[in-house]
Scaffold this active site. Structure first.
Site, PDB file in Angstrom:
ATOM      1  N   PHE A  66       0.809  -1.121   0.066  1.00  0.00           N
ATOM      2  CA  PHE A  66      -0.202   0.189  -0.042  1.00  0.00           C
ATOM      3  C   PHE A  66       0.979   1.230  -0.101  1.00  0.00           C
ATOM      4  CE2 PHE A  66      -2.960  -2.903   1.557  1.00  0.00           C
ATOM      5  CZ  PHE A  66      -3.917  -2.835   0.823  1.00  0.00           C
ATOM      6  N   ASN A  68       1.273   3.963   1.815  1.00  0.00           N
ATOM      7  CA  ASN A  68       1.745   4.248   3.248  1.00  0.00           C
ATOM      8  C   ASN A  68       3.043   3.600   3.389  1.00  0.00           C
ATOM      9  OD1 ASN A  68      -0.486   6.057   2.881  1.00  0.00           O
ATOM     10  ND2 ASN A  68      -1.525   5.424   4.893  1.00  0.00           N
ATOM     11  N   ASP A  93       1.486  10.597  -7.705  1.00  0.00           N
ATOM     12  CA  ASP A  93       0.383  11.286  -7.911  1.00  0.00           C
ATOM     13  C   ASP A  93       0.789  12.806  -7.225  1.00  0.00           C
ATOM     14  OD1 ASP A  93       0.065   9.482  -5.680  1.00  0.00           O
ATOM     15  OD2 ASP A  93      -1.772  10.960  -5.248  1.00  0.00           O
ATOM     16  N   ASN A 114       2.057  10.506   1.535  1.00  0.00           N
ATOM     17  CA  ASN A 114       2.557   9.570   2.466  1.00  0.00           C
ATOM     18  C   ASN A 114       3.308   8.449   1.728  1.00  0.00           C
ATOM     19  OD1 ASN A 114       0.688  10.269   4.692  1.00  0.00           O
ATOM     20  ND2 ASN A 114      -1.130   9.460   3.967  1.00  0.00           N
TER      21      ASN A 114
END
Length: 178
Positions: A66, A68, A93, A114
């Site tokens: 993920f 993060n 992004d 993140n």
């Protein structure tokens, strides 16, 4: 590009998030692999491949994590190939750019992103000039309504936004790598 040894595309690795704005970095790597006509190989840490630019081998990598937590597999792969943070180009992004805009940046901070926070934390870098890294920021814009940032980045862009993002990625790749 002569200092770049690995290009990393940030995103969330599950099918559920594949088409969301947060996966713009993965979209970039997929397009870059297609441009160089290579296949990415699945590994435990993510998908990896190698392209050749001006006789330099450059790793392409999409972490299998993920957003993060993306710094963990990136650090592992970089360590395995003995690649320093300032030899990595991170593609992600960017809320502060509208769809259709792609921007190259050299910097040290995360600006609240993140995925970048995770990379910095895992490489244990301080915000000093000697610990910079390169980035390609892919514009996704900001939510127009009261939608939270997390809901926005984890949602699918409109067909017009997707077209602008895809075209900006393809134009960036064409102008950068030819």
């Amino acid at each position: 590009m002569k200092n770049i040894k690995m290009i990393v595309g940030l995103g969330n690795s599950t099918k559920k998030f594949e088409k969301t704005r947060h996966n713009a970095g993965h979209w970039y790597i997929n397009n870059l692999a297609k441009f160089f006509n290579i296949s990415l190989k699945k590994k435990k840490e993510g998908e990896i491949g190698t392209i050749l630019i001006n006789n330099l081998k450059i790793k392409l990598f999409k972490p299998n994590s993920f957003m993060n937590l993306s710094g963990i597999p990136i650090f592992y792969i970089a360590s395995f190939y003995k690649i320093k943070l300032n030899n990595i180009l991170v593609v992600h992004d960017e809320l502060d750019l509208i769809p259709g805009i792609v921007q190259f940046k050299k910097g040290y901070g995360h600006n609240g992103h993140n995925g970048l926070k995770s990379i910095i934390n895992n490489f244990n870098q301080k915000n000093t000039a000697q610990h910079y890294f390169f980035r390609i920021r892919i514009g996704i814009g900001r939510p127009a309504s009261s939608t939270t940032i997390s809901n926005f980045v984890l949602s699918i862009p409109s067909s017009q936004e997707k077209l602008l993002i895809n075209n900006s990625i393809k134009n960036n790749i064409k102008s950068t790598y030819t």
